[in-house]
Design a protein around this motif. Sequence first.
Motif, PDB file in Angstrom:
ATOM      1  N   GLY A   1      -6.543  -0.348 -11.415  1.00 13.72           N
ATOM      2  CA  GLY A   1      -6.861  -0.565 -10.012  1.00 13.72           C
ATOM      3  C   GLY A   1      -5.652  -0.672  -9.110  1.00 13.72           C
ATOM      4  N   GLU A   2      -4.483  -0.526  -9.657  1.00 13.45           N
ATOM      5  CA  GLU A   2      -3.284  -0.648  -8.827  1.00 13.45           C
ATOM      6  C   GLU A   2      -2.522   0.675  -8.818  1.00 13.45           C
ATOM      7  OE1 GLU A   2      -0.745  -3.826  -9.803  1.00 13.45           O
ATOM      8  OE2 GLU A   2      -2.263  -5.366  -9.486  1.00 13.45           O
ATOM      9  N   ILE A   3      -1.922   0.962  -7.660  1.00 17.84           N
ATOM     10  CA  ILE A   3      -1.119   2.179  -7.562  1.00 17.84           C
ATOM     11  C   ILE A   3       0.202   1.933  -8.265  1.00 17.84           C
ATOM     12  CG2 ILE A   3       0.053   3.755  -5.993  1.00 17.84           C
ATOM     13  CD1 ILE A   3      -2.114   3.136  -3.935  1.00 17.84           C
ATOM     14  N   VAL A   4       0.432   2.662  -9.340  1.00 21.96           N
ATOM     15  CA  VAL A   4       1.672   2.480 -10.096  1.00 21.96           C
ATOM     16  C   VAL A   4       2.617   3.657  -9.897  1.00 21.96           C
ATOM     17  CG1 VAL A   4       0.586   1.031 -11.814  1.00 21.96           C
ATOM     18  CG2 VAL A   4       0.643   3.486 -12.153  1.00 21.96           C
ATOM     19  N   GLY A   5       2.193   4.592  -9.092  1.00 19.68           N
ATOM     20  CA  GLY A   5       3.069   5.722  -8.842  1.00 19.68           C
ATOM     21  C   GLY A   5       2.383   6.796  -8.017  1.00 19.68           C
TER      22      GLY A   5
ATOM     23  N   ILE B   1       6.378   9.718  -9.390  1.00 19.77           N
ATOM     24  CA  ILE B   1       7.354   8.879  -8.688  1.00 19.77           C
ATOM     25  C   ILE B   1       6.820   7.458  -8.664  1.00 19.77           C
ATOM     26  CG2 ILE B   1       8.555   8.504  -6.506  1.00 19.77           C
ATOM     27  CD1 ILE B   1       8.023  11.501  -5.912  1.00 19.77           C
ATOM     28  N   SER B   2       7.667   6.510  -9.043  1.00 19.48           N
ATOM     29  CA  SER B   2       7.253   5.107  -9.049  1.00 19.48           C
ATOM     30  C   SER B   2       7.190   4.599  -7.610  1.00 19.48           C
ATOM     31  CB  SER B   2       8.247   4.281  -9.857  1.00 19.48           C
ATOM     32  OG  SER B   2       9.474   4.232  -9.170  1.00 19.48           O
ATOM     33  N   PRO B   3       6.517   3.455  -7.399  1.00 20.40           N
ATOM     34  CA  PRO B   3       6.410   2.927  -6.025  1.00 20.40           C
ATOM     35  C   PRO B   3       7.763   2.672  -5.376  1.00 20.40           C
ATOM     36  CG  PRO B   3       4.846   1.833  -7.468  1.00 20.40           C
ATOM     37  CD  PRO B   3       5.696   2.681  -8.342  1.00 20.40           C
TER      38      PRO B   3
ATOM     39  N   GLY C   1      -2.534   4.013   1.175  1.00 20.46           N
ATOM     40  CA  GLY C   1      -3.958   4.111   0.900  1.00 20.46           C
ATOM     41  C   GLY C   1      -4.557   5.505   0.953  1.00 20.46           C
ATOM     42  N   GLU C   2      -3.795   6.506   1.368  1.00 23.02           N
ATOM     43  CA  GLU C   2      -4.350   7.856   1.395  1.00 23.02           C
ATOM     44  C   GLU C   2      -4.553   8.347  -0.032  1.00 23.02           C
ATOM     45  OE1 GLU C   2      -2.991  10.876   4.099  1.00 23.02           O
ATOM     46  OE2 GLU C   2      -1.923   9.394   5.304  1.00 23.02           O
ATOM     47  N   GLN C   3      -5.711   8.954  -0.247  1.00 22.82           N
ATOM     48  CA  GLN C   3      -6.049   9.374  -1.607  1.00 22.82           C
ATOM     49  C   GLN C   3      -5.450  10.733  -1.956  1.00 22.82           C
ATOM     50  OE1 GLN C   3      -7.753   7.536  -4.023  1.00 22.82           O
ATOM     51  NE2 GLN C   3      -7.226   5.989  -2.495  1.00 22.82           N
TER      52      GLN C   3
END
Lengths: 757, 290
Positions: free
Chosen positions: A344-348, A262-264, A313-315
Amino acid sequence: MPQFSLRIQLTLLISILIIAVVSVTGFLNLQREEKFLINEDHRRAFYIAEKLANDAKPHLIRYDRSSIYKVLHDIVENRHIPYAMILDVDGIVLMHNKAGEVDKKYTDQFSKTALATKETTMGSAFRGENGILIHDIIVPISAAGIRLGTLRMGHVHTEIKKVISAAKRQLLVIGCVSILFGIVLANVITYFVARPIKGLIDATHRIGRGDLNFEIVERGQNEIATLARSFNKMTADLKRTTVSQQYLDNIFNSSADSIRVISPDGIVTKVNRSFETLLGLYGPDVVGKGCSNFLKYPFCGQKNCFCKRIQQGEQFVRMESEAILSDGRRIIVNISASPLIENGEIVGVIESIQDITAQKKAEDKQQQLQAQFLQAQKMESVGRLAGGVAHDFNNILSVILGYTDLLILKNSYHEDTKLIEIINKSARKATILIRQLLALSRKQLLEVKVLNLNTLIDDMLKMLGRLIGEDIFLEFLPWVDLDNIRADPSQIEQIIMNLAVNARDAMPKGGKLSIETRNVDLSASAGENGKVDYPYTGSHVQLIVTDNGSGMTKDVLENIFEPFYTTKEKEKGTGLGLSTVYAIVQQHKGFIKVQSDEKKGTSFIIHFPVTREKENIQEGSEKDVMRYGEETILVVDDENDVTVMLEDLLSTFGYRVVAASSGEEALQLKQQFAGRIDLLITDITMPGINGWQLARQLRNIEEDLKVIYISGYIKDIKHVQEMLHPQNAFLQKPFAPNALMKQIGKLLGHQKLELKS
Amino acid sequence: MKQSSLLIGFLVIFLVAPFLSLAEQRATQKERIKIAILPCADVVKTFEQYQPLVNYLSAEIENEISLVVLKNVQELSSLLKQNKVQFVLHGPHSYIELARFYSQQSLVKSLTPEGEDTSSALIITRTDANILSLHDLKGKSMELGQTTSGLKWMAARLLLNQAGIDINRDLSFYSQGGCCTDIILDVYFKKFDAGVICQHGLSEIKDQEIDISQIKILAQTPPIHNIVFAANKSVSVDLIQKTIDALLALDKQNPLHKEILHKAECGGFARTTDDHYNSLRAKIKELGDY
């Protein structure tokens, strides 16, 4: 801006460059050529003028005007030279190509300028009669330092302009040809430049699709070939060091878990095969749509949504939730979510879903079974306790009830009769209590009959009306053509009465009690939409008892069938009502569901298996009358008080009673007793020879011996039921004297005789 | 009476005054003097050669002088007859022909830069022309000077005549060329087999890019008198005297005069008489030019 291929871009660029270079070069060359030609024309004109001056000079010295005229005239015939004249130092025309101008004095500015000029020069230009620009060339004519005169010669660029125009046309043609040739050449060059690049692009596409075996053909030693080699090396390295997209896709699709990315912004970008199977949809139909379009969670759009938690931020997020699929199905899923990170960026968010619906059902079933097991254990314990107590209690109560009934019968008008009746009533209450305990432990013998609930309830309505009081409206909704069931009517009555009492207590200020019957087919409805989960299938008759009372809380609801659990005041309830209902229903192979809403009311829905047997038509009940007899009855009970009470009771009704306190004693008495024993009344549970064994041995002596078994507590009801036949009967202690007498009458076939007072 | 006399007097003065003024103006307006010259070759070169001398004379005699370059003796004769020229600069044979128009007191001759009063002409050929003597000129082409040139026409004809060569009979053809430089170039480039130039003509060719060693001097003419300056008989004695004095005053040592003399290619002027030209006059008669 439109996007062009590299080849077109290069072609355009080179073409533009060629056009620019050809144009600029052509323009500059033309300018230079024009300037050169004009300068050359001027130089020629200067030369002609100076030559003219030189030719005229000797004639001028000799003042030979005719010769000067010839010279001028010859020159002016040249069409580049519209005029030629020689002025003397005073501006008088010494000679002119137009003879008419001779001897005129020129005072115009051109002439003044010419006279003042000391060397050959280009004077001012002016427009001639036909508009042509004429340049005035001035040549002073001197000899020995003496100014002999001044030559003025007109000069036009007409011819040179024609030459320049021709040169322009020629240059234009050459330029156009050059541009066309340049464009063609650029196209050819870019074709050869772009072709290997296109090959590289195709290679990137193929490699991008995962074809790491693809190799670019290298030609030559130029930069493209070097790039191709580097590319091949990179592909080889990739092949060695990385797995293919197909491999990853295989892993992705091989997962039993349903996975989606799922995308951001909440758009589904990828799903695996399991996910497609879960939804029953094809991947492309799902990809690109919102994440809650096809799979909706209760937390969608809320703060605790795992997508938001991951983005905050939850892993790793693991949670269990109900999910509603696009086709309306509700499933229970285990969700594992983790971030998809690139550079380094959340992409999904990668969401892995496990459908645990079946597992949950199994667990629920397990829990249910566990609960049932615990309940059974509990009931077993309760039953064992009740059984233990019931045995002794029933013996005691048998004596009390027996004698009080007997006293009541004998002394109907005695002043102590009321006291005896109170004792008798209390003993009967104790009897009911014991029976309920026995019912809980399902250790009471059912008198099962084929019956119709509508008939039974209908018979009870009057009594129920009195039971619940006038403040409560009683409503009966019988199902037309209700199926029959096999049940003990007294137990069913017990159920209905217990529920009615509870309903009454739930509606202290009045209300409505509804009793409804229905035919239902649980096979058709069970598990269809997952909402109904019945432990049994098949045709059932529903008995629905509904009130609109105070309802129950969830906690109460969970414990209502617990023995001795009650929310009533201490004196109003024993806590055995609903647990008895539950036990009776269970004993009838039925089940019970409860729906209750606080302040809205409660519904008990009881299911009984349907029987296709016809209802036993109740014949008119025999009148409960006491009978006299003369037969000999052997009474055997290890409880002496019971034996005595039975002796007294039976003697009262004329029977000859032989009593024994054990089986062994009974057998011994039989051997000693010369007469016939018509009936044996024996306790089942006795030390030594029990009732069954005793009856069997006595029948060995007297084959047609009738037997009434009595017992305060039966461990093996099934065995009892098997043993009963037309010559046998069973009476649960304590029993009323008339019940005993009725059984005796049935077995011995006596005529009805009124009890002698 | 007195008043009328006074009036008449004023009237006379008023009427006569303009005429008196005009007469005075005419008296002060000096007559323009013309010096004619017969060029031996190029008109412009001749003009430039003698214009400085003319300027000098104008300054010296305080009268404006103009130089008139003529075409031929006939034109000069015509002008002398009409008194349209006051002075003449020409070769000795032209003087002999027109001597009757001149004042005998006016004769002045020019000197060479070396101070001689005579000059010779040179007959040149190419070294490879196989012309070793004047006799070899027979059947050859030759370029002579203009008829106005004493040296290149008259002196050359005298020499050839002495050698028994008649230009009209013995030469294949001849032409009357211009200046010495042109004649040298024509011979050098074999336009003519031989040519006649002034004594100092070869020095003028130094500036040309030709191999002068290819030219050889075949013969030198006997010397004849230099240019004669003569005045028309109609010219006043005073003017003649002033002019001759000015000419004789030219000193080649004087830097100013030196330039004038150099231009005119002479070393100065000296007086002469008509008798001085009698021997030449006799030779010309032998040629039958008169």
